[in-house]
Write a protein that holds these residues in place. Structure first.
Motif, PDB file in Angstrom:
ATOM      1  N   MET A  76       0.833  -1.197   0.000  1.00 44.30           N
ATOM      2  CA  MET A  76       0.000   0.000   0.000  1.00 44.30           C
ATOM      3  C   MET A  76       0.869   1.250   0.000  1.00 44.30           C
ATOM      4  O   MET A  76       1.969   1.252   0.549  1.00 44.30           O
ATOM      5  N   ILE A  77       0.345   2.297  -0.627  1.00 49.57           N
ATOM      6  CA  ILE A  77       0.928   3.636  -0.539  1.00 49.57           C
ATOM      7  C   ILE A  77      -0.114   4.494   0.164  1.00 49.57           C
ATOM      8  O   ILE A  77      -1.249   4.598  -0.305  1.00 49.57           O
ATOM      9  N   ASP A  78       0.268   5.085   1.265  1.00 39.81           N
ATOM     10  CA  ASP A  78      -0.643   5.913   2.052  1.00 39.81           C
ATOM     11  C   ASP A  78      -0.187   7.365   1.961  1.00 39.81           C
ATOM     12  O   ASP A  78       0.892   7.715   2.442  1.00 39.81           O
ATOM     13  N   GLY A  79      -1.011   8.210   1.340  1.00 35.41           N
ATOM     14  CA  GLY A  79      -0.681   9.620   1.178  1.00 35.41           C
ATOM     15  C   GLY A  79      -0.941  10.457   2.407  1.00 35.41           C
ATOM     16  O   GLY A  79      -0.838  11.675   2.350  1.00 35.41           O
ATOM     17  N   LYS A  80      -1.303   9.834   3.491  1.00 35.20           N
ATOM     18  CA  LYS A  80      -1.575  10.457   4.795  1.00 35.20           C
ATOM     19  C   LYS A  80      -2.887  11.238   4.803  1.00 35.20           C
ATOM     20  O   LYS A  80      -3.815  10.829   5.432  1.00 35.20           O
ATOM     21  N   GLU A  81      -2.956  12.359   4.101  1.00 33.96           N
ATOM     22  CA  GLU A  81      -4.173  13.174   4.083  1.00 33.96           C
ATOM     23  C   GLU A  81      -4.425  13.651   2.657  1.00 33.96           C
ATOM     24  O   GLU A  81      -3.642  14.416   2.122  1.00 33.96           O
ATOM     25  N   ALA A  82      -5.539  13.217   2.092  1.00 30.07           N
ATOM     26  CA  ALA A  82      -5.832  13.577   0.703  1.00 30.07           C
ATOM     27  C   ALA A  82      -6.261  15.030   0.554  1.00 30.07           C
ATOM     28  O   ALA A  82      -6.077  15.629  -0.501  1.00 30.07           O
ATOM     29  N   ASP A  83      -6.833  15.606   1.607  1.00 29.52           N
ATOM     30  CA  ASP A  83      -7.398  16.948   1.473  1.00 29.52           C
ATOM     31  C   ASP A  83      -6.467  18.057   1.962  1.00 29.52           C
ATOM     32  O   ASP A  83      -6.870  19.199   2.073  1.00 29.52           O
ATOM     33  N   THR A  84      -5.213  17.721   2.244  1.00 32.04           N
ATOM     34  CA  THR A  84      -4.252  18.761   2.607  1.00 32.04           C
ATOM     35  C   THR A  84      -3.027  18.655   1.704  1.00 32.04           C
ATOM     36  O   THR A  84      -2.719  17.599   1.181  1.00 32.04           O
ATOM     37  N   ASP A  85      -2.361  19.763   1.553  1.00 25.68           N
ATOM     38  CA  ASP A  85      -1.170  19.834   0.704  1.00 25.68           C
ATOM     39  C   ASP A  85       0.049  19.487   1.556  1.00 25.68           C
ATOM     40  O   ASP A  85       0.647  20.356   2.176  1.00 25.68           O
ATOM     41  N   ASN A  86       0.379  18.189   1.617  1.00 25.36           N
ATOM     42  CA  ASN A  86       1.539  17.791   2.402  1.00 25.36           C
ATOM     43  C   ASN A  86       2.382  16.785   1.629  1.00 25.36           C
ATOM     44  O   ASN A  86       1.870  16.022   0.826  1.00 25.36           O
TER      45      ASN A  86
END
Length: 171
Positions: A76-86
């Motif tokens: 899996m790749i987890d982008g952490k938070e989809a709705d924030t620019d991080n």
């Protein structure tokens, strides 16, 4: 600049190994080190993901692979938070690796590349979570050859819509 680094990586590190470098992004290393996360395909068409340390020895550029994984082992790749620019994301292999990309755009570029390489070579169910699908899929209206400008294009699109709406007379 990044195209020069990519060309140099391809020539000095991946070429001699008979691998084709598809994408790389700069990630945070410890201290002042420059590190790159690379996606390459080897001669037996296995997709390799590797962490490369960039060294400067006696005015000469050198690259060293410090960690290597195979895409087939990526769960899996987890982008952490989809709705924030991080720029933070996790890659789940037998162990979870916490990474910080140079930018949010480069994080998305790398996730898109892994997704595309998965479709080309493995066709396995790769979990990509906590990423905005609008920027992740190649068939999106926001896709382009220069993947780093996707966010900027969307902002410009919304800004032009707001400008047009503000100039329209109310009836």
């Amino acid at each position: 600049m990044s195209s020069l680094v990519k060309e140099d990586l391809a020539k000095r590190l991946f070429g001699p190994r008979r691998q084709r470098l598809h994408e790389f992004i700069e990630v945070e290393g410890s201290g002042a080190e420059r590190c790159y996360l690379c996606a390459a395909v080897n001669k037996s068409e296995e997709v390799e993901i590797c962490m490369v340390k960039h060294l400067r020895v006696d005015r000469e550029e050198k690259y060293e692979i410090v960690e290597k994984w195979f895409l087939k082992d990526l769960e899996m790749i987890d982008g952490k938070e989809a709705d924030t620019d991080n720029p933070y994301f996790d890659m789940h292999f037998h162990k979870v690796y916490n990474l910080e990309a140079y930018s949010c755009a480069s994080k998305y570029t790398f996730a898109r590349t892994l997704n595309k390489l998965n479709e080309m070579y493995l066709k396995k169910d790769l979990k990509i979570v906590n990423f905005d699908d609008t920027y992740l899929n190649d068939d999106s209206i926001w896709s382009s050859n220069n993947r780093d400008c996707l966010v900027l294009m969307r902002i410009c699109f919304y800004a032009s819509n707001l400008l047009c709406l503000s100039l329209c007379p109310l009836s």
